[in-house]
Scaffold this motif. Structure first.
Motif, PDB file in Angstrom:
ATOM      1  N   GLY A 182       0.788  -1.234   0.000  1.00 54.21           N
ATOM      2  CA  GLY A 182       0.000   0.000   0.000  1.00 54.21           C
ATOM      3  C   GLY A 182       0.815   1.275   0.000  1.00 54.21           C
ATOM      4  O   GLY A 182       0.447   2.233   0.676  1.00 54.21           O
ATOM      5  N   GLY A 183       1.919   1.303  -0.711  1.00 54.05           N
ATOM      6  CA  GLY A 183       2.744   2.507  -0.760  1.00 54.05           C
ATOM      7  C   GLY A 183       3.679   2.677   0.408  1.00 54.05           C
ATOM      8  O   GLY A 183       4.415   3.671   0.478  1.00 54.05           O
ATOM      9  N   ASN A 184       3.690   1.744   1.357  1.00 48.04           N
ATOM     10  CA  ASN A 184       4.606   1.774   2.499  1.00 48.04           C
ATOM     11  C   ASN A 184       5.601   0.631   2.377  1.00 48.04           C
ATOM     12  O   ASN A 184       5.250  -0.474   1.946  1.00 48.04           O
ATOM     13  N   LYS A 185       6.827   0.887   2.778  1.00 49.76           N
ATOM     14  CA  LYS A 185       7.885  -0.106   2.667  1.00 49.76           C
ATOM     15  C   LYS A 185       8.578  -0.292   3.998  1.00 49.76           C
ATOM     16  O   LYS A 185       8.952   0.679   4.657  1.00 49.76           O
ATOM     17  N   VAL A 186       8.748  -1.547   4.391  1.00 45.80           N
ATOM     18  CA  VAL A 186       9.483  -1.899   5.599  1.00 45.80           C
ATOM     19  C   VAL A 186      10.727  -2.664   5.178  1.00 45.80           C
ATOM     20  O   VAL A 186      10.651  -3.595   4.381  1.00 45.80           O
ATOM     21  N   VAL A 187      11.869  -2.247   5.688  1.00 48.21           N
ATOM     22  CA  VAL A 187      13.134  -2.924   5.419  1.00 48.21           C
ATOM     23  C   VAL A 187      13.730  -3.337   6.755  1.00 48.21           C
ATOM     24  O   VAL A 187      13.778  -2.545   7.699  1.00 48.21           O
ATOM     25  N   ALA A 188      14.163  -4.583   6.855  1.00 48.76           N
ATOM     26  CA  ALA A 188      14.744  -5.083   8.102  1.00 48.76           C
ATOM     27  C   ALA A 188      15.864  -6.038   7.766  1.00 48.76           C
ATOM     28  O   ALA A 188      15.962  -6.554   6.657  1.00 48.76           O
ATOM     29  N   GLY A 189      16.732  -6.269   8.745  1.00 49.71           N
ATOM     30  CA  GLY A 189      17.841  -7.177   8.485  1.00 49.71           C
ATOM     31  C   GLY A 189      18.606  -7.535   9.735  1.00 49.71           C
ATOM     32  O   GLY A 189      18.381  -7.004  10.827  1.00 49.71           O
ATOM     33  N   SER A 190      19.540  -8.461   9.560  1.00 47.11           N
ATOM     34  CA  SER A 190      20.411  -8.895  10.639  1.00 47.11           C
ATOM     35  C   SER A 190      21.736  -9.340  10.042  1.00 47.11           C
ATOM     36  O   SER A 190      21.764 -10.017   9.007  1.00 47.11           O
ATOM     37  N   ASP A 191      22.834  -8.959  10.699  1.00 46.39           N
ATOM     38  CA  ASP A 191      24.154  -9.421  10.286  1.00 46.39           C
ATOM     39  C   ASP A 191      24.651 -10.549  11.181  1.00 46.39           C
ATOM     40  O   ASP A 191      25.831 -10.905  11.150  1.00 46.39           O
ATOM     41  N   GLY A 192      23.763 -11.139  11.960  1.00 49.69           N
ATOM     42  CA  GLY A 192      24.126 -12.189  12.898  1.00 49.69           C
ATOM     43  C   GLY A 192      24.378 -11.679  14.294  1.00 49.69           C
ATOM     44  O   GLY A 192      24.428 -12.472  15.242  1.00 49.69           O
ATOM     45  N   LYS A 193      24.524 -10.357  14.457  1.00 44.53           N
ATOM     46  CA  LYS A 193      24.742  -9.750  15.761  1.00 44.53           C
ATOM     47  C   LYS A 193      23.734  -8.647  16.052  1.00 44.53           C
ATOM     48  O   LYS A 193      23.246  -8.522  17.163  1.00 44.53           O
ATOM     49  N   ILE A 194      23.419  -7.850  15.056  1.00 42.13           N
ATOM     50  CA  ILE A 194      22.515  -6.717  15.203  1.00 42.13           C
ATOM     51  C   ILE A 194      21.266  -6.957  14.352  1.00 42.13           C
ATOM     52  O   ILE A 194      21.365  -7.283  13.172  1.00 42.13           O
ATOM     53  N   VAL A 195      20.112  -6.801  14.957  1.00 43.00           N
ATOM     54  CA  VAL A 195      18.842  -6.845  14.227  1.00 43.00           C
ATOM     55  C   VAL A 195      18.307  -5.422  14.147  1.00 43.00           C
ATOM     56  O   VAL A 195      18.242  -4.722  15.156  1.00 43.00           O
ATOM     57  N   TRP A 196      17.932  -4.981  12.956  1.00 47.12           N
ATOM     58  CA  TRP A 196      17.485  -3.607  12.769  1.00 47.12           C
ATOM     59  C   TRP A 196      16.261  -3.568  11.854  1.00 47.12           C
ATOM     60  O   TRP A 196      15.956  -4.529  11.157  1.00 47.12           O
ATOM     61  N   ARG A 197      15.575  -2.432  11.887  1.00 46.90           N
ATOM     62  CA  ARG A 197      14.402  -2.237  11.038  1.00 46.90           C
ATOM     63  C   ARG A 197      14.307  -0.777  10.631  1.00 46.90           C
ATOM     64  O   ARG A 197      14.703   0.120  11.381  1.00 46.90           O
ATOM     65  N   HIS A 198      13.778  -0.536   9.438  1.00 38.09           N
ATOM     66  CA  HIS A 198      13.539   0.823   8.961  1.00 38.09           C
ATOM     67  C   HIS A 198      12.113   0.930   8.423  1.00 38.09           C
ATOM     68  O   HIS A 198      11.668   0.103   7.624  1.00 38.09           O
ATOM     69  N   THR A 199      11.384   1.951   8.899  1.00 36.19           N
ATOM     70  CA  THR A 199      10.077   2.298   8.348  1.00 36.19           C
ATOM     71  C   THR A 199      10.064   3.795   8.072  1.00 36.19           C
ATOM     72  O   THR A 199      10.781   4.554   8.730  1.00 36.19           O
ATOM     73  N   PRO A 200       9.250   4.249   7.112  1.00 34.80           N
ATOM     74  CA  PRO A 200       9.205   5.686   6.818  1.00 34.80           C
ATOM     75  C   PRO A 200       8.744   6.516   8.001  1.00 34.80           C
ATOM     76  O   PRO A 200       9.089   7.698   8.100  1.00 34.80           O
ATOM     77  N   TRP A 201       7.953   5.933   8.910  1.00 31.92           N
ATOM     78  CA  TRP A 201       7.378   6.727  10.002  1.00 31.92           C
ATOM     79  C   TRP A 201       8.197   6.653  11.300  1.00 31.92           C
ATOM     80  O   TRP A 201       8.029   7.484  12.174  1.00 31.92           O
TER      81      TRP A 201
END
Length: 386
Positions: A182-201
């Motif tokens: 719906g026009g919103n994008k969530v990006v997330a990831g992990s390098d095996g040590k750090i878990v992170w997430r990005h949202t526009p809001w």
């Protein structure tokens, strides 16, 4: 890939659990700094639901546009990229010494062995080094039930938004997810040590507490990760799911790990995951996790938030000798209640997902593909436990 981007956004540590991920409804000051925490934003969302239920039909229709956007953000916050309650052991032991262990643990061990055999993983001489998955999802909007003790009101519609996602994974514990709806994008990831997430809001933020796997991976996409997660499970008995008699396995976050995820007024009480393995096929066909948090407000009121996420898993297909689930349906419920008040709120949302493509051992995929964004990397290394 999105995980390689060097974003210059303001970072603040926030946990990546369903209840702790609050959608931002544009509540920012003129300097771009958030005036309220994610918990206050979630409370504001429920206040809005009450206000909408008290208005006339014409007035509530004027709020449909903003409410639709807010509902979608809450959907993505809860169902977009939730994490499992416990870490996966980098080297799970699938050899069991029967002596001096509870029968619930030994029973769970044999159920997991049957699961590995049923999915074909027991026959694999070598594990896949990485995996690419793409699929489609449909998020169905929130239906909220508000009880005042004397009356119960239900509002919301079952309209849905279609979207897609791409998931990359590399063992052990590295993954990258891009999900657009719906026009919103969530990006997330992990390098095996750090878990992170990005949202526009909410921008980019890192998860607190131990490094935990993405729930989307263990719900039928990677049998080895699922088996590793339930390596120390307990068997609770049997239960019928649909037409299948299932063994029920349970894993739970220990107290020390739960405390690490506390933030400000929010205190995590428990996070438990149940896996339902078919007695006939040996496959995982249903998974449910329950997450309870207690929040102390400035007014000295105590409010509890319980999120329950249940996923039906099916349509297993052979991919290079391994059975991968290609279809499923997830129902999430967010239940808000107080210690003494008769009022409570219950919000229900759904996700229907399907897998279109699965590829093992993608050439050229390396650990550099899973580097966290530069704006959280230095700080997250000092604030997030591996």
């Amino acid at each position: 890939m999105a995980s390689r981007c060097r974003r210059k956004q303001r970072w603040s540590p926030q946990p990546l659990t369903p209840l702790m991920e609050g959608p931002d409804f544009g509540m920012e000051d003129h300097e771009g700094n958030k005036k309220e925490s994610s918990w206050e934003i979630i409370r504001e969302w429920f206040r809005l639901q009450r206000s909408v239920s008290d208005t006339s039909f014409s007035s509530s229709m004027s709020l449909y546009g903003p409410a639709k956007r807010q509902d979608l953000r809450l959907l993505l916050g809860v169902l977009g990229c939730p994490l499992a309650p416990i870490p996966i052991s980098n080297k799970p032991s699938f050899r069991l010494h029967i002596k001096d262990i509870p029968i619930e643990t030994s029973t769970a061990y044999y159920i997991i062995q049957q699961y590995l055999a049923a999915t074909g993983c027991s026959k694999q001489q070598s594990c896949a080094k990485n995996m690419y998955t793409s699929g489609m999802i449909k998020l169905i909007r929130c239906e909220t039930e508000i009880s005042t003790g004397k009356t119960v009101r239900t509002m919301g519609s079952r309209s849905g938004e279609n979207g897609c996602f791409v998931l990359w994974q590399m063992s052990p514990g590295m993954w990258s997810l891009e999900l657009a709806v719906g026009g919103n994008k969530v990006v997330a990831g992990s390098d095996g040590k750090i878990v992170w997430r990005h949202t526009p809001w909410l921008g980019t933020h890192a998860a607190k507490g131990p490094q935990r796997p993405l729930r989307r991976i263990i719900q039928g996409l990677d049998p080895k990760s699922t088996a590793g997660l339930f390596a120390k499970a307990q068997c609770l008995g049997e239960k019928r799911i649909g037409d299948d008699d299932c063994f029920v396995l349970k894993v739970a976050a220990d107290r020390a790990a739960v405390i690490e995820r506390n933030e400000g007024p929010a205190e995590v009480i428990r996070h438990v995951l149940y896996g339902y393995f078919s007695q006939k096929s040996g496959l995982l066909i249903y998974m449910e996790d329950s997450h309870l948090t207690r929040v102390h407000s400035p007014e000295n009121d105590t409010v509890y938030w319980e999120t329950t996420i249940g996923s039906s898993i099916g349509d297993y297909r052979d991919v290079d000798g391994v059975l991968i689930a290609h279809q499923g349906r997830t129902v999430a419920t967010v239940f808000r209640f107080g210690e003494t008040s008769m009022e409570h709120s219950r919000t229900r949302m759904e996700e229907i997902w399907s897998i279109h493509d699965v590829v093992f051992n993608v050439p050229g995929l390396s650990i550099d593909s899973f580097i966290p964004p530069a704006d959280i990397l230095p700080t997250a290394q000092t604030t997030v436990s591996p």
